[in-house]
Each structure stands twice: as structure tokens, then as C-alpha cells.
Design a protein around this motif. Structure first.
Motif, PDB file in Angstrom:
ATOM      1  N   ASP A  24       0.827  -1.213   0.000  1.00 52.26           N
ATOM      2  CA  ASP A  24       0.000   0.000   0.000  1.00 52.26           C
ATOM      3  C   ASP A  24       0.857   1.257   0.000  1.00 52.26           C
ATOM      4  OD1 ASP A  24       0.824  -0.616   2.508  1.00 52.26           O
ATOM      5  OD2 ASP A  24      -1.042  -0.132   3.506  1.00 52.26           O
ATOM      6  N   GLU A  25       2.082   1.102  -0.451  1.00 50.31           N
ATOM      7  CA  GLU A  25       2.947   2.268  -0.600  1.00 50.31           C
ATOM      8  C   GLU A  25       3.045   2.607  -2.077  1.00 50.31           C
ATOM      9  OE1 GLU A  25       3.918   3.874   1.929  1.00 50.31           O
ATOM     10  OE2 GLU A  25       3.631   2.393   3.502  1.00 50.31           O
ATOM     11  N   PHE A  26       3.561   3.786  -2.347  1.00 51.15           N
ATOM     12  CA  PHE A  26       3.564   4.280  -3.712  1.00 51.15           C
ATOM     13  C   PHE A  26       4.886   4.957  -4.048  1.00 51.15           C
ATOM     14  CE2 PHE A  26       2.723   7.863  -6.596  1.00 51.15           C
ATOM     15  CZ  PHE A  26       2.181   7.199  -7.672  1.00 51.15           C
ATOM     16  N   ILE A  27       5.370   4.660  -5.250  1.00 46.97           N
ATOM     17  CA  ILE A  27       6.569   5.323  -5.766  1.00 46.97           C
ATOM     18  C   ILE A  27       6.194   5.917  -7.112  1.00 46.97           C
ATOM     19  CG2 ILE A  27       8.945   5.008  -6.569  1.00 46.97           C
ATOM     20  CD1 ILE A  27       9.148   2.605  -4.682  1.00 46.97           C
ATOM     21  N   CYS A  28       6.414   7.219  -7.273  1.00 43.93           N
ATOM     22  CA  CYS A  28       6.013   7.870  -8.510  1.00 43.93           C
ATOM     23  C   CYS A  28       6.912   7.454  -9.668  1.00 43.93           C
ATOM     24  CB  CYS A  28       5.972   9.383  -8.331  1.00 43.93           C
ATOM     25  SG  CYS A  28       7.577  10.177  -8.281  1.00 43.93           S
ATOM     26  N   GLU A  29       6.409   7.710 -10.865  1.00 46.58           N
ATOM     27  CA  GLU A  29       7.115   7.303 -12.069  1.00 46.58           C
ATOM     28  C   GLU A  29       8.525   7.854 -12.140  1.00 46.58           C
ATOM     29  OE1 GLU A  29       4.691   8.423 -15.379  1.00 46.58           O
ATOM     30  OE2 GLU A  29       4.697   6.385 -16.164  1.00 46.58           O
ATOM     31  N   SER A  30       8.682   9.134 -11.813  1.00 41.71           N
ATOM     32  CA  SER A  30       9.998   9.745 -11.963  1.00 41.71           C
ATOM     33  C   SER A  30      10.997   9.153 -10.968  1.00 41.71           C
ATOM     34  CB  SER A  30       9.926  11.264 -11.842  1.00 41.71           C
ATOM     35  OG  SER A  30       9.259  11.644 -10.670  1.00 41.71           O
ATOM     36  N   CYS A  31      10.544   8.865  -9.751  1.00 39.80           N
ATOM     37  CA  CYS A  31      11.430   8.244  -8.771  1.00 39.80           C
ATOM     38  C   CYS A  31      11.753   6.808  -9.166  1.00 39.80           C
ATOM     39  CB  CYS A  31      10.804   8.261  -7.382  1.00 39.80           C
ATOM     40  SG  CYS A  31      10.793   9.899  -6.637  1.00 39.80           S
ATOM     41  N   GLU A  32      10.777   6.123  -9.720  1.00 39.64           N
ATOM     42  CA  GLU A  32      10.992   4.753 -10.157  1.00 39.64           C
ATOM     43  C   GLU A  32      12.065   4.711 -11.243  1.00 39.64           C
ATOM     44  OE1 GLU A  32       7.545   2.922 -11.907  1.00 39.64           O
ATOM     45  OE2 GLU A  32       8.764   1.215 -12.496  1.00 39.64           O
ATOM     46  N   VAL A  33      11.926   5.617 -12.217  1.00 39.30           N
ATOM     47  CA  VAL A  33      12.891   5.696 -13.313  1.00 39.30           C
ATOM     48  C   VAL A  33      14.280   6.028 -12.767  1.00 39.30           C
ATOM     49  CG1 VAL A  33      13.551   7.062 -15.355  1.00 39.30           C
ATOM     50  CG2 VAL A  33      11.199   6.238 -15.093  1.00 39.30           C
ATOM     51  N   GLU A  34      14.306   6.979 -11.842  1.00 37.67           N
ATOM     52  CA  GLU A  34      15.589   7.408 -11.277  1.00 37.67           C
ATOM     53  C   GLU A  34      16.245   6.279 -10.484  1.00 37.67           C
ATOM     54  OE1 GLU A  34      17.362  11.189  -8.862  1.00 37.67           O
ATOM     55  OE2 GLU A  34      15.247  11.229  -9.399  1.00 37.67           O
ATOM     56  N   MET A  35      15.413   5.534  -9.762  1.00 41.35           N
ATOM     57  CA  MET A  35      15.913   4.410  -8.971  1.00 41.35           C
ATOM     58  C   MET A  35      16.526   3.341  -9.838  1.00 41.35           C
ATOM     59  SD  MET A  35      13.313   3.568  -5.906  1.00 41.35           S
ATOM     60  CE  MET A  35      13.442   1.818  -6.086  1.00 41.35           C
ATOM     61  N   VAL A  36      15.836   3.046 -10.945  1.00 41.99           N
ATOM     62  CA  VAL A  36      16.317   2.024 -11.875  1.00 41.99           C
ATOM     63  C   VAL A  36      17.663   2.441 -12.474  1.00 41.99           C
ATOM     64  CG1 VAL A  36      15.822   0.906 -14.092  1.00 41.99           C
ATOM     65  CG2 VAL A  36      14.024   1.101 -12.368  1.00 41.99           C
ATOM     66  N   ARG A  37      17.803   3.756 -12.704  1.00 43.83           N
ATOM     67  CA  ARG A  37      19.024   4.262 -13.337  1.00 43.83           C
ATOM     68  C   ARG A  37      20.151   4.489 -12.353  1.00 43.83           C
ATOM     69  NH1 ARG A  37      16.807   9.269 -16.537  1.00 43.83           N
ATOM     70  NH2 ARG A  37      18.924   9.913 -16.135  1.00 43.83           N
ATOM     71  N   THR A  38      19.834   4.477 -11.070  1.00 44.04           N
ATOM     72  CA  THR A  38      20.856   4.753 -10.063  1.00 44.04           C
ATOM     73  C   THR A  38      21.802   3.565  -9.898  1.00 44.04           C
ATOM     74  OG1 THR A  38      19.338   6.208  -8.889  1.00 44.04           O
ATOM     75  CG2 THR A  38      21.228   5.409  -7.647  1.00 44.04           C
ATOM     76  N   GLU A  39      23.071   3.849  -9.984  1.00 44.83           N
ATOM     77  CA  GLU A  39      24.080   2.819  -9.779  1.00 44.83           C
ATOM     78  C   GLU A  39      24.285   2.608  -8.287  1.00 44.83           C
ATOM     79  OE1 GLU A  39      25.806   1.400 -12.383  1.00 44.83           O
ATOM     80  OE2 GLU A  39      24.828   2.637 -13.908  1.00 44.83           O
ATOM     81  N   VAL A  40      24.759   1.405  -7.948  1.00 42.14           N
ATOM     82  CA  VAL A  40      25.018   1.085  -6.545  1.00 42.14           C
ATOM     83  C   VAL A  40      26.062   2.047  -5.958  1.00 42.14           C
ATOM     84  CG1 VAL A  40      25.784  -0.722  -4.950  1.00 42.14           C
ATOM     85  CG2 VAL A  40      24.414  -1.330  -6.942  1.00 42.14           C
ATOM     86  N   GLN A  41      26.985   2.497  -6.793  1.00 44.05           N
ATOM     87  CA  GLN A  41      28.044   3.405  -6.340  1.00 44.05           C
ATOM     88  C   GLN A  41      27.550   4.831  -6.155  1.00 44.05           C
ATOM     89  OE1 GLN A  41      28.008   1.321  -9.005  1.00 44.05           O
ATOM     90  NE2 GLN A  41      30.055   1.018  -9.802  1.00 44.05           N
ATOM     91  N   ASP A  42      26.369   5.109  -6.703  1.00 41.32           N
ATOM     92  CA  ASP A  42      25.820   6.460  -6.632  1.00 41.32           C
ATOM     93  C   ASP A  42      25.498   6.838  -5.192  1.00 41.32           C
ATOM     94  OD1 ASP A  42      23.860   8.723  -6.929  1.00 41.32           O
ATOM     95  OD2 ASP A  42      24.143   8.244  -9.056  1.00 41.32           O
ATOM     96  N   GLU A  43      25.754   8.074  -4.858  1.00 44.79           N
ATOM     97  CA  GLU A  43      25.493   8.519  -3.481  1.00 44.79           C
ATOM     98  C   GLU A  43      23.993   8.544  -3.146  1.00 44.79           C
ATOM     99  OE1 GLU A  43      25.717  13.357  -4.310  1.00 44.79           O
ATOM    100  OE2 GLU A  43      27.225  12.389  -3.039  1.00 44.79           O
TER     101      GLU A  43
END
Ligand SMILES: [Zn+2]
Length: 61
Positions: A24-43
Motif C-alpha cells: 500500500d505504498e507508492f513510488i512515482c514514475e519519476s522516482c521509479e525511473v531514477e531508482m532504476v538508473r541509479t548505480e550502486v556506487q551512486d550517493e
């Protein structure tokens, strides 16, 4: 169906119409896209993980 304008994203805290529902939680499209693109090394990566963990902490409390 619930009559709600939008959902509050757990990552950015903004109200958005489109996004991803996890339980029942929500993640918006832009955050989802950003999360997918975020590297593990990214701060930013630990921040996303921290926000996501809150879902599981709440569910398992
Ligand atoms: Zn967001």
C-alpha cells in the motif's frame, strides 16, 4: 475504486497520479525511473534503499 486524486510518493513525498504501487505504498514514475538508473556506487542509492526499507519495517513491525 477509491476516489483519490493521487498518491504520495514515499521517495520524494510529492503527490503523483502515475507510479508504482508496492503493497500500500507508492513510488512515482519519476522516482521509479531514477531508482532504476541509479548505480550502486551512486550517493543517492543508499537514500533509495533507506526509503524502501521503511516499507518493510512498517509491514514487519
Ligand atoms: Zn517520487
Amino acid at each position: 475504486m477509491e476516489e483519490r486524486l493521487g498518491n504520495y510518493c514515499i521517495i520524494c513525498g510529492q503527490e503523483k497520479l502515475e507510479g508504482l504501487r508496492i503493497i500500500d505504498e507508492f513510488i512515482c514514475e519519476s522516482c521509479e525511473v531514477e531508482m532504476v538508473r541509479t548505480e550502486v556506487q551512486d550517493e543517492k542509492y543508499p537514500f533509495f534503499i533507506h526509503q524502501l526499507k521503511r516499507i518493510w519495517v512498517q509491514k514487519n513491525a
